[in-house]
Design a protein around this motif. Structure first.
Motif, PDB file in Angstrom:
ATOM      1  N   THR A 192      58.819  20.974  50.302  1.00 40.63           N
ATOM      2  CA  THR A 192      59.461  22.138  49.388  1.00 40.63           C
ATOM      3  C   THR A 192      59.742  21.606  48.135  1.00 40.63           C
ATOM      4  O   THR A 192      59.739  20.293  48.120  1.00 40.63           O
ATOM      5  N   VAL A 193      59.844  22.353  47.250  1.00 39.70           N
ATOM      6  CA  VAL A 193      60.275  21.875  45.871  1.00 39.70           C
ATOM      7  C   VAL A 193      61.405  20.763  45.699  1.00 39.70           C
ATOM      8  O   VAL A 193      61.292  19.771  45.157  1.00 39.70           O
ATOM      9  N   ALA A 194      62.405  21.400  46.524  1.00 36.40           N
ATOM     10  CA  ALA A 194      63.703  20.501  46.324  1.00 36.40           C
ATOM     11  C   ALA A 194      63.426  19.309  47.084  1.00 36.40           C
ATOM     12  O   ALA A 194      63.785  18.138  46.707  1.00 36.40           O
ATOM     13  N   GLY A 195      62.762  19.123  48.280  1.00 32.00           N
ATOM     14  CA  GLY A 195      62.383  17.808  48.950  1.00 32.00           C
ATOM     15  C   GLY A 195      61.415  17.084  48.065  1.00 32.00           C
ATOM     16  O   GLY A 195      61.644  15.858  47.959  1.00 32.00           O
ATOM     17  N   LEU A 196      60.402  17.667  47.289  1.00 31.24           N
ATOM     18  CA  LEU A 196      59.763  16.838  46.484  1.00 31.24           C
ATOM     19  C   LEU A 196      60.266  16.268  45.358  1.00 31.24           C
ATOM     20  O   LEU A 196      60.165  15.230  44.755  1.00 31.24           O
ATOM     21  N   GLN A 197      61.187  17.070  44.687  1.00 30.25           N
ATOM     22  CA  GLN A 197      62.064  16.378  43.574  1.00 30.25           C
ATOM     23  C   GLN A 197      62.855  15.457  44.170  1.00 30.25           C
ATOM     24  O   GLN A 197      63.033  14.586  43.391  1.00 30.25           O
ATOM     25  N   ASN A 198      63.479  15.263  45.267  1.00 28.43           N
ATOM     26  CA  ASN A 198      64.265  14.411  45.656  1.00 28.43           C
ATOM     27  C   ASN A 198      63.549  13.081  46.207  1.00 28.43           C
ATOM     28  O   ASN A 198      63.759  12.059  45.957  1.00 28.43           O
ATOM     29  N   ILE A 199      62.113  13.224  46.503  1.00 25.82           N
ATOM     30  CA  ILE A 199      61.262  12.090  46.470  1.00 25.82           C
ATOM     31  C   ILE A 199      61.236  11.640  45.060  1.00 25.82           C
ATOM     32  O   ILE A 199      61.090  10.287  44.991  1.00 25.82           O
ATOM     33  N   ILE A 200      60.850  12.306  43.984  1.00 27.58           N
ATOM     34  CA  ILE A 200      60.727  11.862  42.957  1.00 27.58           C
ATOM     35  C   ILE A 200      61.747  11.111  42.437  1.00 27.58           C
ATOM     36  O   ILE A 200      61.492  10.058  41.672  1.00 27.58           O
ATOM     37  N   LEU A 201      62.977  11.547  42.494  1.00 31.08           N
ATOM     38  CA  LEU A 201      64.082  10.768  42.219  1.00 31.08           C
ATOM     39  C   LEU A 201      64.595   9.581  42.877  1.00 31.08           C
ATOM     40  O   LEU A 201      65.600   9.001  42.583  1.00 31.08           O
ATOM     41  N   GLY A 202      63.847   9.548  44.200  1.00 30.32           N
ATOM     42  CA  GLY A 202      64.048   8.434  44.977  1.00 30.32           C
ATOM     43  C   GLY A 202      65.193   8.342  46.235  1.00 30.32           C
ATOM     44  O   GLY A 202      65.753   7.523  46.672  1.00 30.32           O
ATOM     45  N   ASP A 203      65.722   9.599  46.335  1.00 28.37           N
ATOM     46  CA  ASP A 203      66.661   9.947  46.971  1.00 28.37           C
ATOM     47  C   ASP A 203      66.396  10.217  48.523  1.00 28.37           C
ATOM     48  O   ASP A 203      66.808  10.069  49.568  1.00 28.37           O
TER      49      ASP A 203
END
Length: 411
Positions: A313-324
């Motif tokens: 998901t967009v939220a999941g991919l953003q969390n990956i980019i941010l390192g969380d």
């Protein structure tokens, strides 16, 4: 409406009674004959009623269009052949954005192209009873093929039974329906999904276990067969580490309805029970992972605990980019939707579906072996996030919205 045979039988019966009546009238004036007639009249009447009842029952059965108990259906769409009216039933929207943002438009496009008519669409919003009522509505509105992503795989067996009684084939979409009468199943290799999640932990756990080895497992809903398969696949990789005491499983629970808020409560409870001493969080999907990350942020542990997910998901991919969040599992839903449409087309055209399923089957809890199409999932982490962009699964604009410039080397 009676058929010709029934009409002939009924007419013959009427004529017979008229003849008998005429014959008995000829006995008038003869006391002995009249006495016999009066004694037997009740028997004639009873016999006539029995024969008439049997004829009416036979005529009713021969003319009914309801083939209850058989999978033959009626008319030109029996078993889906010639069908253009497809009913699609999705499970919910609360746990994942995919159902309305991905599956619905992809299925609409693919099925419309397959049969030349847009499908009926329903969403159960996390209610198994509502989904069964929606299936009834779809059938009442003439659906002659059903595509069902069940909210509850056990309860949805009733949908399959009702559809079978009307000669309507059912394709289970993404989630298995536990019925041997299910016609087809289209999904991903869900054990493989869990294996990818588990293998990522195996490959990276040492980077996160310097101060402890505690692992929590926050699984999906136990009513969803996929959640059971995800956990099975993950444990096939993780159990050797648990047995070797390289990891300590301190929490392992299914999450009713894949509820993101419940996942937050579960993670809060696990963190409190361990005094914040958690190093690995196996989380079954991105929606719940986002809630787990919120719990970690509250204790300043985000980025320090390995968190898994699924659905890209967009939220999941953003969390990956941010390192969380460290990884997710990408499932190309376009392939799943297209395989479903290919089956719908083959059923409607009356052609062999073996070319779509290629001999694959999936076992149901009641002993069925359902012809299946199982697509392959892909593990995504910070090194290959670009894969989902290249597949047009998400747009760069959506992915980078709210993120700092240069984030992940993409934005």
């Amino acid at each position: 409406m009676m058929n010709g045979t029934c009409e002939h039988s009924m007419l013959s019966m009427k004529l017979g009674f008229h003849w008998k009546g005429t014959k008995h009238k000829q006995l008038e004036g003869k006391d002995s004959a009249m006495k016999v007639f009066r004694q037997r009249k009740p028997l004639y009447a009873l016999f006539a009623m029995l024969v008439l009842t049997m004829l009416l029952a036979a005529c009713g059965n021969s003319s009914s269009g309801d083939n209850t108990g058989s999978n033959t259906g009626s008319g030109s769409t029996a078993n889906g052949k010639g069908c253009k009216n497809v009913g699609v039933l999705l499970p919910e929207t609360a746990s994942s954005e995919r159902w309305d943002s991905k599956d619905r438009p992809l299925l609409t496009d693919a099925i419309t192209k397959a049969v030349g008519q847009a499908p009926q669409f329903y969403n159960a919003e996390g209610d198994a009873t509502k989904q069964q009522n929606q299936a009834d509505t779809a059938l009442t509105k003439g659906a002659c093929i059903l595509v069902v992503a069940p909210f509850d795989g056990q309860a949805a067996a009733a949908i399959v039974a009702k559809a079978k009684s009307r000669g309507v084939p059912v394709i289970a979409y993404d989630r298995l329906i536990q019925s041997k009468d299910l016609n087809y199943y289209v999904s991903f290799d869900n054990v493989k999904v869990g294996e990818l999640q588990g293998q990522y932990i195996v490959d990276h756990y040492k980077d996160y276990t310097k101060s402890g080895t505690n692992m929590v497992m926050i699984n999906g809903a136990q009513t969803d067969n996929n959640a059971i398969l995800f956990r099975q696949g993950a444990l096939s990789k993780l159990q050797p580490l648990v047995e070797a005491k390289s990891l300590t499983k301190v929490y392992d629970q299914y999450t009713p309805a894949w509820d993101n808020d419940k996942a937050r409560t579960e993670m809060d409870g696990a963190l409190n029970a361990q005094n914040g001493n958690v190093q690995i969080a196996y989380v079954a999907n991105d929606g719940m992972a986002n809630s787990v990350i919120a719990a970690l942020k509250a204790k300043q542990l985000n980025g320090k605990v390995l968190v898994t997910g699924q659905d890209a998901t967009v939220a999941g991919l953003q969390n990956i980019i941010l390192g969380d969040q460290m990884m997710t599992v990408y499932k190309a839903i376009s392939k799943e939707a297209q395989a479903t449409a290919d089956l719908v087309k083959a059923i409607s055209d009356g052609t062999d579906t073996a070319g779509v399923t290629n001999g694959a089957t999936t076992k149901t809890a009641d002993g069925g072996a359902v012809p299946s199409v199982l697509e392959q999932p892909v593990a995504i982490d910070k090194t290959n996030v670009k894969t989902v962009l290249d597949d047009n699964y998400v747009t760069k604009g959506d992915l980078c919205k709210g993120l700092p410039a240069g984030a992940g080397g993409i934005c």
